[in-house]
Motif scaffolding. Structure first.
Motif, short mmCIF file in Angstrom:
data_model
loop_
_atom_site.label_atom_id
_atom_site.label_comp_id
_atom_site.label_asym_id
_atom_site.label_seq_id
_atom_site.Cartn_x
_atom_site.Cartn_y
_atom_site.Cartn_z
N THR A 151 0.83 -1.21 0.00
CA THR A 151 0.00 0.00 0.00
C THR A 151 0.86 1.26 0.00
O THR A 151 0.61 2.21 -0.75
N GLN A 152 1.88 1.26 0.84
CA GLN A 152 2.77 2.41 0.91
C GLN A 152 3.54 2.60 -0.40
O GLN A 152 3.75 3.72 -0.86
N SER A 153 3.93 1.48 -1.01
CA SER A 153 4.65 1.54 -2.28
C SER A 153 3.77 2.12 -3.38
O SER A 153 4.27 2.79 -4.30
N SER A 154 2.46 1.87 -3.29
CA SER A 154 1.56 2.41 -4.31
C SER A 154 1.52 3.94 -4.25
O SER A 154 1.37 4.61 -5.27
N LEU A 155 1.68 4.49 -3.05
CA LEU A 155 1.72 5.95 -2.91
C LEU A 155 3.02 6.50 -3.49
O LEU A 155 3.02 7.56 -4.13
N VAL A 156 4.11 5.79 -3.29
CA VAL A 156 5.39 6.19 -3.90
C VAL A 156 5.26 6.17 -5.42
O VAL A 156 5.71 7.11 -6.11
N ALA A 157 4.64 5.13 -5.96
CA ALA A 157 4.45 5.04 -7.41
C ALA A 157 3.60 6.21 -7.91
O ALA A 157 3.83 6.73 -9.01
N LEU A 158 2.63 6.62 -7.10
CA LEU A 158 1.78 7.75 -7.48
C LEU A 158 2.59 9.05 -7.54
O LEU A 158 2.39 9.88 -8.43
N VAL A 159 3.52 9.23 -6.60
CA VAL A 159 4.39 10.41 -6.63
C VAL A 159 5.18 10.44 -7.93
O VAL A 159 5.28 11.49 -8.60
N TYR A 160 5.74 9.31 -8.30
CA TYR A 160 6.51 9.24 -9.55
C TYR A 160 5.63 9.53 -10.76
O TYR A 160 6.03 10.27 -11.67
N LYS A 161 4.44 8.94 -10.77
CA LYS A 161 3.53 9.14 -11.89
C LYS A 161 3.10 10.60 -12.00
O LYS A 161 3.06 11.17 -13.10
N PHE A 162 2.80 11.21 -10.87
CA PHE A 162 2.38 12.61 -10.86
C PHE A 162 3.50 13.51 -11.39
O PHE A 162 3.25 14.40 -12.22
#
Length: 344
Positions: A151-162
């Motif tokens: 779950t936490q990694s998905s937020l990191v991935a979102l930062v990269y995507k954004f």
């Protein structure tokens, strides 16, 4: 087996054309036979290898010997110096009767030599500092560095995507924190509408993990200018440059070291052209204390390592892992290592 049969068998086994790296001489009943040299073809050095054995059995000497001969052949190398005992490559050795006697025993000539050495560092150790941007690490490695769950990694991935979608720089830890706080704070509604539900409960934990990372000195590593791969592949007056990455202060920060190594391997694979089989490799890496890379690694990360190891040989790059036990290296990776030196 008679001496003659033994020597003949070893000569046939290690007979091949082209330049080679001398590992030593074959032994029978405790006696070395100079007429039966044990050699490794230079053109196979991109097929990877393993140097293993208990502490004090000579792994470092084997590593040094191979690196010296590769340098003489014009092949650059990168050595991971965990214990701080590889810097002697920069200075000529001191002649001694025992050294001369051993080389005579294995049929090898020896003279004191210095090699073109450059010291590198990820921290405050003496040497040229290597740096990389947060963006270059990618979300998978960066999440692993922070020891995050799915779950936490998905937020990191979102930062990269954004950042990718909005063309925002993601250079250092400060950049990452600012974007993380922005998308989980004032821009949460807009980000949720565009990307889906934002798991804001993970924000505080990730921020604490970033603080821990900063306390380990990672802030010095992340940023610009990034290191360039051609810097590792220099040839100086016909000798391959030996780059020694000083890591003696990294044993208590294995995730930073291992994540850097994986990022560098991925960068090598992404930037180097396909060359197929060559007469000699373009670069050979020696990774000491290899268990630091594989300990506690998730399956997704191990799959990525295995993929890079399989494919990077076509780029002319060889990788040698040095560790006490072959079992320190996962079986899928171990199966890709063409040469194995086991010290008793």
């Amino acid at each position: 087996m008679s001496k003659e049969d033994f020597v003949s068998t070893m000569q046939r086994g290690y007979s091949f054309k082209g330049d080679a790296v001398l590992l030593g001489a074959a032994m029978l009943d405790g006696k070395a036979f100079a007429e039966a040299p044990v050699r490794l073809p230079l053109r196979t050095m991109n097929r990877h290898g393993l140097i293993s054995g208990a502490t004090g059995t000579g792994k470092t000497k084997t590593l040094q010997m191979i690196a010296e001969q590769l340098s003489e052949a014009g092949v650059p190398t990168l050595l991971m110096d965990i214990k701080g005992d590889l810097s002697g490559l920069a200075m000529p050795g001191t002649p001694a009767p025992a050294i001369s006697e051993r080389h005579a025993t294995i049929g090898s000539e020896w003279s004191p030599s210095a090699y073109p050495v450059e010291f590198l560092t990820l921290s405050d150790e003496p040497g040229a500092r290597l740096r990389a941007t947060v963006l270059e690490f990618g979300p998978l490695l960066f999440s692993r560095l922070l020891d995050l769950n799915e779950t936490q990694s998905s937020l990191v991935a979102l930062v990269y995507k954004f950042c990718d979608d909005k063309h925002l720089p993601l250079l250092d830890l400060k950049d990452f924190k600012k974007v993380l706080e922005y998308i989980t704070g004032e821009a949460k509604a807009n980000v949720t509408a565009e990307y889906g539900l934002v798991p804001t409960t993970s924000t505080s934990l990730i921020l604490r993990k970033l603080i821990e990372l900063e306390q380990q000195g990672a802030e010095q590593f992340f940023g610009e200018p990034s290191f360039e791969m051609p810097d590792l592949m220099r040839v100086v007056d016909g000798f391959g440059a030996i780059s020694i990455l000083r890591l003696s202060d990294m044993q208590n920060r294995p995730k930073l070291f291992s994540s850097f190594m994986l990022q560098m391997l991925a960068e090598l694979y992404a930037t180097l052209p396909e060359v197929g089989d060559m007469e000699k490799p373009k670069l050979v890496l020696f990774i000491d204390e290899a268990h630091l890379i594989f300990d506690d690694a998730e399956k997704s990360l191990l799959d990525e390592i295995e993929t890079v190891i399989k494919l990077i040989r076509s780029k002319g790059v060889g990788i040698f892992f040095c560790t006490q036990m072959p079992t320190d290296v996962p079986d899928d990776v171990l199966s890709q290592l063409g040469m194995k030196v086991q010290h008793a």
